[in-house]
Scaffold this motif. Sequence first.
Motif, PDB file in Angstrom:
ATOM      1  N   MET A  89       7.505 -63.755 -38.046  1.00 21.12           N
ATOM      2  CA  MET A  89       7.288 -63.659 -36.599  1.00 21.12           C
ATOM      3  C   MET A  89       6.227 -62.601 -36.283  1.00 21.12           C
ATOM      4  O   MET A  89       5.408 -62.800 -35.389  1.00 21.12           O
ATOM      5  CB  MET A  89       8.626 -63.343 -35.929  1.00 21.12           C
ATOM      6  N   GLU A  90       6.237 -61.507 -37.024  1.00 25.31           N
ATOM      7  CA  GLU A  90       5.216 -60.470 -36.823  1.00 25.31           C
ATOM      8  C   GLU A  90       3.819 -61.040 -37.053  1.00 25.31           C
ATOM      9  O   GLU A  90       2.894 -60.788 -36.286  1.00 25.31           O
ATOM     10  CB  GLU A  90       5.430 -59.317 -37.813  1.00 25.31           C
ATOM     11  N   VAL A  91       3.688 -61.816 -38.119  1.00 24.89           N
ATOM     12  CA  VAL A  91       2.400 -62.426 -38.456  1.00 24.89           C
ATOM     13  C   VAL A  91       2.021 -63.465 -37.390  1.00 24.89           C
ATOM     14  O   VAL A  91       0.885 -63.507 -36.912  1.00 24.89           O
ATOM     15  CB  VAL A  91       2.465 -63.072 -39.862  1.00 24.89           C
ATOM     16  N   TRP A  92       3.007 -64.270 -37.010  1.00 28.14           N
ATOM     17  CA  TRP A  92       2.751 -65.323 -36.025  1.00 28.14           C
ATOM     18  C   TRP A  92       2.256 -64.731 -34.706  1.00 28.14           C
ATOM     19  O   TRP A  92       1.279 -65.199 -34.109  1.00 28.14           O
ATOM     20  CB  TRP A  92       4.023 -66.154 -35.792  1.00 28.14           C
ATOM     21  N   PHE A  93       2.932 -63.673 -34.290  1.00 27.18           N
ATOM     22  CA  PHE A  93       2.625 -62.981 -33.051  1.00 27.18           C
ATOM     23  C   PHE A  93       1.164 -62.465 -33.082  1.00 27.18           C
ATOM     24  O   PHE A  93       0.422 -62.588 -32.100  1.00 27.18           O
ATOM     25  CB  PHE A  93       3.625 -61.835 -32.937  1.00 27.18           C
ATOM     26  N   ALA A  94       0.758 -61.935 -34.216  1.00 34.41           N
ATOM     27  CA  ALA A  94      -0.635 -61.457 -34.366  1.00 34.41           C
ATOM     28  C   ALA A  94      -1.610 -62.631 -34.234  1.00 34.41           C
ATOM     29  O   ALA A  94      -2.647 -62.520 -33.576  1.00 34.41           O
ATOM     30  CB  ALA A  94      -0.807 -60.749 -35.701  1.00 34.41           C
ATOM     31  N   PHE A  95      -1.264 -63.760 -34.850  1.00 38.66           N
ATOM     32  CA  PHE A  95      -2.131 -64.943 -34.755  1.00 38.66           C
ATOM     33  C   PHE A  95      -2.214 -65.444 -33.304  1.00 38.66           C
ATOM     34  O   PHE A  95      -3.271 -65.866 -32.852  1.00 38.66           O
ATOM     35  CB  PHE A  95      -1.623 -66.065 -35.659  1.00 38.66           C
ATOM     36  N   VAL A  96      -1.096 -65.411 -32.608  1.00 34.08           N
ATOM     37  CA  VAL A  96      -1.079 -65.889 -31.224  1.00 34.08           C
ATOM     38  C   VAL A  96      -2.064 -65.081 -30.378  1.00 34.08           C
ATOM     39  O   VAL A  96      -2.865 -65.637 -29.621  1.00 34.08           O
ATOM     40  CB  VAL A  96       0.349 -65.828 -30.626  1.00 34.08           C
ATOM     41  N   VAL A  97      -2.002 -63.760 -30.533  1.00 29.35           N
ATOM     42  CA  VAL A  97      -2.914 -62.915 -29.752  1.00 29.35           C
ATOM     43  C   VAL A  97      -4.363 -63.169 -30.156  1.00 29.35           C
ATOM     44  O   VAL A  97      -5.240 -63.320 -29.307  1.00 29.35           O
ATOM     45  CB  VAL A  97      -2.540 -61.425 -29.906  1.00 29.35           C
ATOM     46  N   LYS A  98      -4.598 -63.267 -31.449  1.00 31.88           N
ATOM     47  CA  LYS A  98      -5.963 -63.545 -31.931  1.00 31.88           C
ATOM     48  C   LYS A  98      -6.468 -64.881 -31.379  1.00 31.88           C
ATOM     49  O   LYS A  98      -7.642 -65.025 -31.042  1.00 31.88           O
ATOM     50  CB  LYS A  98      -5.949 -63.545 -33.463  1.00 31.88           C
ATOM     51  N   SER A  99      -5.565 -65.849 -31.280  1.00 28.06           N
ATOM     52  CA  SER A  99      -5.960 -67.190 -30.814  1.00 28.06           C
ATOM     53  C   SER A  99      -6.459 -67.165 -29.366  1.00 28.06           C
ATOM     54  O   SER A  99      -7.140 -68.082 -28.931  1.00 28.06           O
ATOM     55  CB  SER A  99      -4.777 -68.163 -30.921  1.00 28.06           C
ATOM     56  N   MET A 100      -6.110 -66.105 -28.629  1.00 26.15           N
ATOM     57  CA  MET A 100      -6.553 -66.013 -27.242  1.00 26.15           C
ATOM     58  C   MET A 100      -8.060 -65.795 -27.149  1.00 26.15           C
ATOM     59  O   MET A 100      -8.678 -66.140 -26.138  1.00 26.15           O
ATOM     60  CB  MET A 100      -5.791 -64.892 -26.519  1.00 26.15           C
ATOM     61  N   SER A 101      -8.666 -65.219 -28.177  1.00 26.08           N
ATOM     62  CA  SER A 101     -10.120 -65.052 -28.157  1.00 26.08           C
ATOM     63  C   SER A 101     -10.785 -65.755 -29.344  1.00 26.08           C
ATOM     64  O   SER A 101     -11.966 -65.544 -29.603  1.00 26.08           O
ATOM     65  CB  SER A 101     -10.476 -63.551 -28.152  1.00 26.08           C
TER      66      SER A 101
END
Lengths: 201, 201
Positions: free
Chosen positions: B103-115
């Motif tokens: 989930m920690e990794v996923w959460f980082a990807f989600v934020v990165k996906s915003m830009s």
Amino acid sequence: MPKIVNHEKQREKVAEAAWRVIRKMGLDQASVRNIAEEAGLSVGSMRHYFSTQSELLSYAMKKVTKRVEERIACIAFSGDLLKDIPLLIDEIIPTDEEKRNEMEVWFAFVVKSMSDPNLAGHRCEVDDALRQVFIKIMNELTAIGMALPDLDIELEIERFYALIDGLAIHAILRPEIVTADMMRRAVHRHLMSLCRPPSGS
Amino acid sequence: MPKIVNHEKQREKVAEAAWRVIRKMGLDQASVRNIAEEAGLSVGSMRHYFSTQSELLSYAMKKVTKRVEERIACIAFSGDLLKDIPLLIDEIIPTDEEKRNEMEVWFAFVVKSMSDPNLAGHRCEVDDALRQVFIKIMNELTAIGMALPDLDIELEIERFYALIDGLAIHAILRPEIVTADMMRRAVHRHLMSLCRPPSGS
């Protein structure tokens, strides 16, 4: 004195430039160079305002919090909890463009704080303050006898707080699905589900 | 054939090294160099597995999703919705160390996906798939007459889904407050609040 004012104004200007860089390019691109360019300043002059990139980012993160606090301080509460709670929550969830921008930046800082101890402290402070908001909501609903009897208050505090953060994130990621109207209806429905039916019904 | 198997195994090994780098240092430090070092490979040999950093990160992100899908595929559903829904949700929320790391990794990807448009597509696919899970939950509860009458189903889908994502994020950020036990109790309480009281009570 005017010099000090200008200095603080300039720091705010830099923080706002940092937010724009974070939103456009991601926090990993929020270098002093990119932020200076966005702010229309030279890289050299940035040293007058922030001694390190870490200090700049920490300031920019705290500035998001300050904006939300300032908005909450301006709310004219009515004394009617069923009206006041939605008003308060409206300042936390991204119901307009400005708040959506803020939330996008905040969300980036939260993730960065997971691997950056310089940002983790402030993130925990804000989390504590927000949890206090929901503690207060549940305690006040209970104190005036509006809350349903037999609620597990500790659990309801977390359930309400988690719902609000979940809605906020979904609204950022899928604004076409999770609109301001849907968030407000979800808050209303949740609040109603915690309260006794209005007398007379 | 063994060569192909090894090639895929090696890609998975690299993806897992990427996750560790993201968790320890943040996604902004997930360079090919840092991931190669973490995986015990030379930077040069990385080219055999991924032609660009972007391809590597996209693969590592999809690998998180695949793990969750594989766990869900292994659930032995009983046919009793009140047992099966919590079982299913248990595989989405971070109730143990492995899921917390994911989930920690996923959460980082989600934020990165915003830009980062390279990651945004997969993030939306997963969001759609998760929303489908909650659509299915609400529709099945309604179909067998367990759901309370007069629920606004569209709203309840979003309220349930947002609650689960909010709990998951809080559990990552404040594991000492939002424990696996608390998440499970919140899921149970929420589910009960959507259903008619059991007959006989």
